[in-house]
Design a protein around this motif. Sequence first.
Motif, PDB file in Angstrom:
ATOM      1  N   LYS A 150       0.840  -1.203   0.000  1.00 20.55           N
ATOM      2  CA  LYS A 150       0.000   0.000   0.000  1.00 20.55           C
ATOM      3  C   LYS A 150       0.872   1.249   0.000  1.00 20.55           C
ATOM      4  O   LYS A 150       0.621   2.200  -0.748  1.00 20.55           O
ATOM      5  CB  LYS A 150      -0.935  -0.016   1.216  1.00 20.55           C
ATOM      6  CG  LYS A 150      -1.919   1.141   1.269  1.00 20.55           C
ATOM      7  CD  LYS A 150      -2.927   0.930   2.391  1.00 20.55           C
ATOM      8  CE  LYS A 150      -3.932   2.083   2.459  1.00 20.55           C
ATOM      9  NZ  LYS A 150      -4.963   1.847   3.490  1.00 20.55           N
ATOM     10  N   ALA A 154       1.067   3.984  -3.048  1.00 20.09           N
ATOM     11  CA  ALA A 154       0.704   5.373  -2.728  1.00 20.09           C
ATOM     12  C   ALA A 154       1.751   6.368  -3.217  1.00 20.09           C
ATOM     13  O   ALA A 154       1.469   7.571  -3.299  1.00 20.09           O
ATOM     14  CB  ALA A 154       0.508   5.525  -1.217  1.00 20.09           C
ATOM     15  N   TYR A 159      -1.901   6.330  -8.405  1.00 15.50           N
ATOM     16  CA  TYR A 159      -2.621   5.682  -7.295  1.00 15.50           C
ATOM     17  C   TYR A 159      -3.240   4.356  -7.716  1.00 15.50           C
ATOM     18  O   TYR A 159      -4.458   4.166  -7.639  1.00 15.50           O
ATOM     19  CB  TYR A 159      -3.705   6.614  -6.735  1.00 15.50           C
ATOM     20  CG  TYR A 159      -3.168   7.766  -5.914  1.00 15.50           C
ATOM     21  CD1 TYR A 159      -2.345   7.537  -4.822  1.00 15.50           C
ATOM     22  CD2 TYR A 159      -3.501   9.082  -6.232  1.00 15.50           C
ATOM     23  CE1 TYR A 159      -1.850   8.598  -4.064  1.00 15.50           C
ATOM     24  CE2 TYR A 159      -3.010  10.145  -5.480  1.00 15.50           C
ATOM     25  CZ  TYR A 159      -2.187   9.892  -4.392  1.00 15.50           C
ATOM     26  OH  TYR A 159      -1.706  10.941  -3.645  1.00 15.50           O
ATOM     27  N   TYR A 256      -2.767   8.570   4.399  1.00 11.70           N
ATOM     28  CA  TYR A 256      -3.269   8.390   3.035  1.00 11.70           C
ATOM     29  C   TYR A 256      -4.454   9.294   2.700  1.00 11.70           C
ATOM     30  O   TYR A 256      -5.145   9.047   1.726  1.00 11.70           O
ATOM     31  CB  TYR A 256      -3.615   6.917   2.786  1.00 11.70           C
ATOM     32  CG  TYR A 256      -2.398   6.009   2.863  1.00 11.70           C
ATOM     33  CD1 TYR A 256      -1.290   6.238   2.055  1.00 11.70           C
ATOM     34  CD2 TYR A 256      -2.358   4.936   3.751  1.00 11.70           C
ATOM     35  CE1 TYR A 256      -0.171   5.409   2.132  1.00 11.70           C
ATOM     36  CE2 TYR A 256      -1.250   4.109   3.828  1.00 11.70           C
ATOM     37  CZ  TYR A 256      -0.166   4.348   3.008  1.00 11.70           C
ATOM     38  OH  TYR A 256       0.944   3.529   3.081  1.00 11.70           O
ATOM     39  N   PHE A 267      -6.570   7.165   0.030  1.00 12.57           N
ATOM     40  CA  PHE A 267      -6.016   6.084  -0.787  1.00 12.57           C
ATOM     41  C   PHE A 267      -6.157   4.765  -0.026  1.00 12.57           C
ATOM     42  O   PHE A 267      -5.790   4.680   1.156  1.00 12.57           O
ATOM     43  CB  PHE A 267      -4.544   6.334  -1.123  1.00 12.57           C
ATOM     44  CG  PHE A 267      -3.945   5.211  -1.912  1.00 12.57           C
ATOM     45  CD1 PHE A 267      -4.380   4.937  -3.206  1.00 12.57           C
ATOM     46  CD2 PHE A 267      -2.970   4.386  -1.359  1.00 12.57           C
ATOM     47  CE1 PHE A 267      -3.854   3.880  -3.938  1.00 12.57           C
ATOM     48  CE2 PHE A 267      -2.436   3.325  -2.082  1.00 12.57           C
ATOM     49  CZ  PHE A 267      -2.881   3.074  -3.374  1.00 12.57           C
ATOM     50  N   GLY A 271      -7.856   1.502  -4.291  1.00  4.64           N
ATOM     51  CA  GLY A 271      -7.649   2.753  -5.014  1.00  4.64           C
ATOM     52  C   GLY A 271      -8.144   3.937  -4.202  1.00  4.64           C
ATOM     53  O   GLY A 271      -8.484   3.807  -3.013  1.00  4.64           O
ATOM     54  N   VAL A 272      -8.185   5.114  -4.823  1.00  3.27           N
ATOM     55  CA  VAL A 272      -8.628   6.323  -4.115  1.00  3.27           C
ATOM     56  C   VAL A 272     -10.148   6.283  -3.965  1.00  3.27           C
ATOM     57  O   VAL A 272     -10.872   6.013  -4.926  1.00  3.27           O
ATOM     58  CB  VAL A 272      -8.197   7.595  -4.873  1.00  3.27           C
ATOM     59  CG1 VAL A 272      -8.764   8.839  -4.190  1.00  3.27           C
ATOM     60  CG2 VAL A 272      -6.672   7.680  -4.917  1.00  3.27           C
TER      61      VAL A 272
END
Length: 407
Positions: A150, A154, A159, A256, A267, A271-272
């Motif tokens: 992750k 990031a 992203y 994040y 994030f 995904g975002v």
Amino acid sequence: MGIGQREDILHAYQRVRGRSLEIAAPLSSEDCCAQSMPDASPIKWHLAHTTWFFETFILEAHEAGFVPFHPAFRVLFNSYYNGIGAKHPRAQRGLLTRPSLDEVRAYRLDVDRRVAHLLASGAAPGIAALVELGLQHEQQHQELMLTDLKHLLAQNPLYPAYTVQPMEEGEPAAPLGWIDFDGGLAEIGYGGNGFCFDNELPRHRTYLDPFRLASRLVTNGEYRTFIEAGGYRDPSLWLAEGWDRVCAGEITQPLYWIEEDDGWHEFTLHGVQPLDPARPVTHVSMYEADAYARWCGARLPTEAEWEFAARQALLGGGALHPEAANGDGLLQMFGACWQWTASSYAPYPGYAPAAGAIGEYNGKFMVNQYVLRGSSCATPDGHARASYRNFFPAGARWQFTGIRLAR
Ligand SMILES: [Fe+2]
């Protein structure tokens, strides 16, 4: 429940080892090689190092006529065991473009075949406990694989998502309540018959004054209010080291969170996503957890308070992002976010690490770290328990760390 208690150790071995490959399955070899910071390791390194653990502590010690899979791996994939010898520098794990991911997979297959043979042959009757330790170790690395990955993803302006699975629909969070505990003379530490790490021992008595714990974790919505109220601009809320990091611009919001014109986003391994106010705030340092608690007139629990309360809590988990609290009573003790405590990571009275290099597993890290309790959404099933002691430096934010309040 420990890994081997209800399951044949060989089946447990195959199941846990297979899970590491499943985590890596959606990733390219480029994804598996890169390292985003010294604290986070490449996926390929995790796959090799967990194998090294079995090769070094089980095959090398117990296999007749042992020959290493590759003589250089003893140094390349040694993490921190000074009793084993030299180590490849931690911050340079991402430079290991060789061995290839395929070679690491072949390394896993070879060691798996030999460990299975040793277990089946009965030639080394004492190794079941070491195999169990190796599997518990591999489960710890499975969580790190997800959190390290992750952190790597990031760093990419695209992203990228780890999983194409959509995140579960958001639900409202249960209201925050307070649960009272009488305290008194309490037994702390592991007291069962299954597996535990040496840092959970010995079980011992401690005295607890009456205390209250929040019924659930602090949510994103609550934490956003803290930010909007100037929480990161008020030095009276912060421990000195934390305030230094705030002033240096290193800590301005959870790790994040992303602020866009249309509001906060986060994030995730999906995904975002738009920031869900009901889900627990996660990827915060102990400094932020402590400042938030101070801001609302509360404090962080001690690890003994947490463990005393957790004996009645349910295990959970198995998602890639923590979910909103749902239900009554003491919620989210397990399976959402690791919970910062106010307790420094120190040996229990009478603690004694194992002899030899394996004794380096926990004991030598009992300095300059805080205890986190519970488990997270990324913790493998069956790995956590009420007496489990996770630990990180106060500034660490890349684990799924959250906030439970106490009074
Ligand atoms: Fe390790």
